[in-house]
Structure formats: C-alpha cells, structure tokens
Design an enzyme around this catalytic site. Sequence first.
Site, PDB file in Angstrom:
ATOM      1  N   ILE A  84      -4.881 -56.615 -15.369  1.00 38.65           N
ATOM      2  CA  ILE A  84      -5.886 -57.312 -16.253  1.00 38.65           C
ATOM      3  C   ILE A  84      -6.491 -58.316 -15.081  1.00 38.65           C
ATOM      4  O   ILE A  84      -5.562 -58.935 -14.338  1.00 38.65           O
ATOM      5  CB  ILE A  84      -5.151 -57.776 -17.489  1.00 38.65           C
ATOM      6  CG1 ILE A  84      -6.351 -58.854 -17.875  1.00 38.65           C
ATOM      7  CG2 ILE A  84      -3.935 -58.629 -16.898  1.00 38.65           C
ATOM      8  CD1 ILE A  84      -5.791 -59.150 -19.626  1.00 38.65           C
ATOM      9  N   ALA A  85      -7.542 -58.562 -15.026  1.00 35.71           N
ATOM     10  CA  ALA A  85      -8.174 -59.520 -14.304  1.00 35.71           C
ATOM     11  C   ALA A  85      -9.588 -60.167 -14.859  1.00 35.71           C
ATOM     12  O   ALA A  85     -10.198 -59.378 -15.477  1.00 35.71           O
ATOM     13  CB  ALA A  85      -8.500 -58.734 -12.898  1.00 35.71           C
ATOM     14  N   GLU A 118       4.837 -56.077 -15.891  1.00 36.19           N
ATOM     15  CA  GLU A 118       5.345 -56.721 -14.926  1.00 36.19           C
ATOM     16  C   GLU A 118       4.661 -57.612 -14.294  1.00 36.19           C
ATOM     17  O   GLU A 118       3.266 -57.555 -14.282  1.00 36.19           O
ATOM     18  CB  GLU A 118       5.912 -55.868 -13.793  1.00 36.19           C
ATOM     19  CG  GLU A 118       6.993 -54.923 -13.847  1.00 36.19           C
ATOM     20  CD  GLU A 118       6.607 -53.312 -14.360  1.00 36.19           C
ATOM     21  OE1 GLU A 118       5.092 -53.311 -14.260  1.00 36.19           O
ATOM     22  OE2 GLU A 118       7.328 -52.552 -14.864  1.00 36.19           O
ATOM     23  N   ASN A 123       3.177 -65.920 -10.619  1.00 32.72           N
ATOM     24  CA  ASN A 123       1.883 -65.952 -11.192  1.00 32.72           C
ATOM     25  C   ASN A 123       1.923 -66.531 -12.504  1.00 32.72           C
ATOM     26  O   ASN A 123       2.047 -66.014 -13.734  1.00 32.72           O
ATOM     27  CB  ASN A 123       1.286 -64.456 -11.454  1.00 32.72           C
ATOM     28  CG  ASN A 123      -0.047 -64.413 -11.727  1.00 32.72           C
ATOM     29  OD1 ASN A 123      -0.570 -65.314 -12.361  1.00 32.72           O
ATOM     30  ND2 ASN A 123      -0.526 -63.173 -11.997  1.00 32.72           N
ATOM     31  N   TYR A 130       0.700 -64.432 -21.331  1.00 31.61           N
ATOM     32  CA  TYR A 130       1.569 -63.357 -22.073  1.00 31.61           C
ATOM     33  C   TYR A 130       2.300 -64.109 -23.137  1.00 31.61           C
ATOM     34  O   TYR A 130       2.674 -63.577 -23.884  1.00 31.61           O
ATOM     35  CB  TYR A 130       2.170 -62.495 -21.008  1.00 31.61           C
ATOM     36  CG  TYR A 130       1.588 -61.835 -20.100  1.00 31.61           C
ATOM     37  CD1 TYR A 130       0.319 -61.007 -20.307  1.00 31.61           C
ATOM     38  CD2 TYR A 130       1.917 -61.748 -18.654  1.00 31.61           C
ATOM     39  CE1 TYR A 130      -0.494 -60.525 -19.558  1.00 31.61           C
ATOM     40  CE2 TYR A 130       1.115 -61.147 -17.651  1.00 31.61           C
ATOM     41  CZ  TYR A 130      -0.125 -60.471 -18.027  1.00 31.61           C
ATOM     42  OH  TYR A 130      -0.814 -59.744 -17.340  1.00 31.61           O
TER      43      TYR A 130
HETATM   44  C1  LIG Z   1      -4.292 -64.298 -15.468  1.00 35.08           C
HETATM   45  C2  LIG Z   1      -5.895 -64.209 -15.692  1.00 35.08           C
HETATM   46  C3  LIG Z   1      -6.263 -62.738 -16.022  1.00 35.08           C
HETATM   47  C4  LIG Z   1      -6.134 -65.154 -17.086  1.00 35.08           C
HETATM   48  O1  LIG Z   1      -7.641 -64.792 -17.178  1.00 35.08           O
HETATM   49  P1  LIG Z   1      -8.439 -65.976 -18.175  1.00 35.08           P
HETATM   50  O2  LIG Z   1      -9.683 -65.261 -18.572  1.00 35.08           O
HETATM   51  O3  LIG Z   1      -8.564 -67.073 -17.232  1.00 35.08           O
HETATM   52  O4  LIG Z   1      -7.271 -66.323 -19.290  1.00 35.08           O
HETATM   53  P2  LIG Z   1      -7.767 -66.775 -20.724  1.00 35.08           P
HETATM   54  O5  LIG Z   1      -8.745 -67.963 -20.706  1.00 35.08           O
HETATM   55  O6  LIG Z   1      -7.787 -65.712 -21.759  1.00 35.08           O
HETATM   56  O7  LIG Z   1      -6.557 -67.464 -20.923  1.00 35.08           O
HETATM   57  C5  LIG Z   1      -5.702 -67.420 -22.323  1.00 35.08           C
HETATM   58  C6  LIG Z   1      -4.371 -68.134 -22.076  1.00 35.08           C
HETATM   59  O8  LIG Z   1      -3.822 -67.871 -20.927  1.00 35.08           O
HETATM   60  C7  LIG Z   1      -3.102 -69.067 -20.590  1.00 35.08           C
HETATM   61  N1  LIG Z   1      -3.872 -69.293 -19.195  1.00 35.08           N
HETATM   62  C8  LIG Z   1      -4.628 -68.405 -18.511  1.00 35.08           C
HETATM   63  N2  LIG Z   1      -4.717 -68.878 -17.278  1.00 35.08           N
HETATM   64  C9  LIG Z   1      -4.080 -70.041 -17.262  1.00 35.08           C
HETATM   65  C10 LIG Z   1      -3.877 -70.881 -15.962  1.00 35.08           C
HETATM   66  N3  LIG Z   1      -4.595 -71.063 -14.991  1.00 35.08           N
HETATM   67  N4  LIG Z   1      -3.118 -72.218 -16.158  1.00 35.08           N
HETATM   68  C11 LIG Z   1      -2.483 -72.064 -17.573  1.00 35.08           C
HETATM   69  N5  LIG Z   1      -2.308 -71.333 -18.467  1.00 35.08           N
HETATM   70  C12 LIG Z   1      -3.112 -70.151 -18.363  1.00 35.08           C
HETATM   71  C13 LIG Z   1      -3.270 -70.209 -21.349  1.00 35.08           C
HETATM   72  O9  LIG Z   1      -2.225 -70.049 -22.376  1.00 35.08           O
HETATM   73  C14 LIG Z   1      -4.706 -69.666 -22.155  1.00 35.08           C
HETATM   74  O10 LIG Z   1      -4.698 -70.316 -23.456  1.00 35.08           O
HETATM   75  P3  LIG Z   1      -5.325 -71.459 -23.726  1.00 35.08           P
HETATM   76  O11 LIG Z   1      -6.720 -71.067 -23.572  1.00 35.08           O
HETATM   77  O12 LIG Z   1      -5.090 -71.527 -25.307  1.00 35.08           O
HETATM   78  O13 LIG Z   1      -4.862 -72.628 -22.814  1.00 35.08           O
HETATM   79  C15 LIG Z   1      -6.808 -64.580 -14.600  1.00 35.08           C
HETATM   80  O14 LIG Z   1      -6.184 -65.748 -14.185  1.00 35.08           O
HETATM   81  C16 LIG Z   1      -6.785 -63.647 -13.322  1.00 35.08           C
HETATM   82  O15 LIG Z   1      -7.518 -62.828 -13.282  1.00 35.08           O
HETATM   83  N6  LIG Z   1      -5.871 -63.778 -12.408  1.00 35.08           N
HETATM   84  C17 LIG Z   1      -5.978 -62.954 -11.273  1.00 35.08           C
HETATM   85  C18 LIG Z   1      -5.389 -61.600 -11.831  1.00 35.08           C
HETATM   86  C19 LIG Z   1      -4.056 -61.521 -12.107  1.00 35.08           C
HETATM   87  O16 LIG Z   1      -3.079 -62.445 -11.795  1.00 35.08           O
HETATM   88  N7  LIG Z   1      -3.894 -60.719 -13.358  1.00 35.08           N
HETATM   89  C20 LIG Z   1      -2.634 -60.678 -14.076  1.00 35.08           C
HETATM   90  C21 LIG Z   1      -1.730 -59.599 -13.273  1.00 35.08           C
HETATM   91  S1  LIG Z   1      -0.016 -59.449 -14.132  1.00 35.08           S
END
Ligand SMILES: CC(C)(COP(=O)(O)OP(=O)(O)OC[C@H]1O[C@@H](n2cnc3c(N)ncnc32)[C@H](O)[C@@H]1OP(=O)(O)O)[C@@H](O)C(=O)NCCC(=O)NCCS
Length: 172
Positions: A84-85, A118, A123, A130
């Site tokens: 997921i990204a 995983e 991260n 999650y």
């Molecule tokens: C992890 C990732 C997919 C999150 O995407 P995102 O669209 O920014 O996440 P969302 O806005 O949907 O966040 C939903 C919840 O996740 C948590 N969250 C997401 N990013 C966060 C951050 N940087 N710090 C803390 N909590 C975070 C929060 O609980 C958030 O809920 P809230 O809005 O009520 O605070 C993004 O940071 C990413 O693409 N990272 C690189 C790829 C990666 O690591 N993928 C996961 C592999 S296991």
Amino acid sequence: MPADPAGSKVVLRPMTLADIPQVEALDRECFPTPWPEGAFLYELTRNPHAFCWVAEVESPTGQSEIIGDIVVWLVVDEAHVSTIAVSPAFRKQRIAQRLLAKALQICKEKGAVQSMLEVRKSNLAAQRLYLKFGFTVVGKRKGYYKDKKEDAVLMTLPVLDDEELADLADAG
Ligand SMILES: CC(C)(COP(=O)(O)OP(=O)(O)OC[C@H]1O[C@@H](n2cnc3c(N)ncnc32)[C@H](O)[C@@H]1OP(=O)(O)O)[C@@H](O)C(=O)NCCC(=O)NCCS
C-alpha cells in the site's frame, strides 16, 4: 506535471494495465526496495488471488494522476496486505485508509474473515494506520527486509467488521 493536491477529487477504482507505469513510478517513490519490473503486471494478469486498486486524482484542470495503490492477496479466508502506498504530496488525507478499507471490504465479500500483513519495524506511520483498523502486533520476522536486515512486525486483524470498515472507508 503532477496534479495539485488542493481542490482535487480522489477516486478509488480497480487498477488497470494502463496504470502500471504510474503505479511502478509511485512504488519507486515510496519504497526503498520497490517491486521488480513486471511484478504489478503479474499481479494484475496472473495472480487470481490479487485485488489491485488505485487512488486517482483529477485536478480542476482535468489532469488525472495515480496517487495511491494497494495490492491485497486473498488466500483462503485471509486478506494479506501485500503493498500500500500514497504519494508524499497526498499523504495525511486518509487516502491509504480509504484504500485499505475498500480492499478489505472486497476481500470480505469474497470470503475473507481476517487480515494479516508485515511492516518494517521502523515504519511507524504505516503501523499507526494498521492500528487504527484494529490490527495488533502478533510477532516479528527477524531480518525479513534484506536491504537493511530490518525486522518485520507481523500484524493481524482477526475479524473484518462490516460497520467498522464502512466507517473507515467513508473517511474521505
Ligand atoms: C503509510 C502510508 C501508506 C499512509 O498513507 P496516508 O494516506 O498518508 O495515510 P492516511 O492519511 O490514510 O492515514 C490514516 C491513519 O494512519 C495513521 N497515519 C498515517 N500516516 C501517519 C503518520 N505519518 N504519522 C502517524 N500516523 C499516521 C493515522 O492514524 C491516520 O489516521 P488519522 O488521520 O485519524 O490521524 C504512507 O505514509 C506511505 O505511502 N508510506 C510509504 C509506503 C509505505 O510505507 N507503505 C506501507 C508498507 S507496510
């Protein structure tokens, strides 16, 4: 030119073959060890267990761009979150939350009762995502990520709850 995050509408839809170049570029942007070339093509065309979705944004000027993706494997009764990204410019807008909720809803419709994944120990952003869904840490896989010999945290969600997933999916 990338779409402007402000005032853009984000739509979730199944991934298509035409999306692959943008999905691969997103993967390279988001991960230290992106999937090898051809991996997304394999998931779309050869893996009957894979559900591949994207988040697409259309800017007010009519440009569209893939800014998020998810691949989930449905194996017997378990939805395994494979990747997921979300593009850095579009993070913290609950796009990953919507993608994950949608993918788990689809898997549940197809017979999943639980989910597992995983995630790198370092991260914390992903782990927070999650945890918000109710996943809990159930173990670790030592040295799972070969690039830095980093441990994977193993997380599971034992029950896919329709109401909770609907609430999470509605977060847009
Ligand atoms: C992890 C990732 C997919 C999150 O995407 P995102 O669209 O920014 O996440 P969302 O806005 O949907 O966040 C939903 C919840 O996740 C948590 N969250 C997401 N990013 C966060 C951050 N940087 N710090 C803390 N909590 C975070 C929060 O609980 C958030 O809920 P809230 O809005 O009520 O605070 C993004 O940071 C990413 O693409 N990272 C690189 C790829 C990666 O690591 N993928 C996961 C592999 S296991």
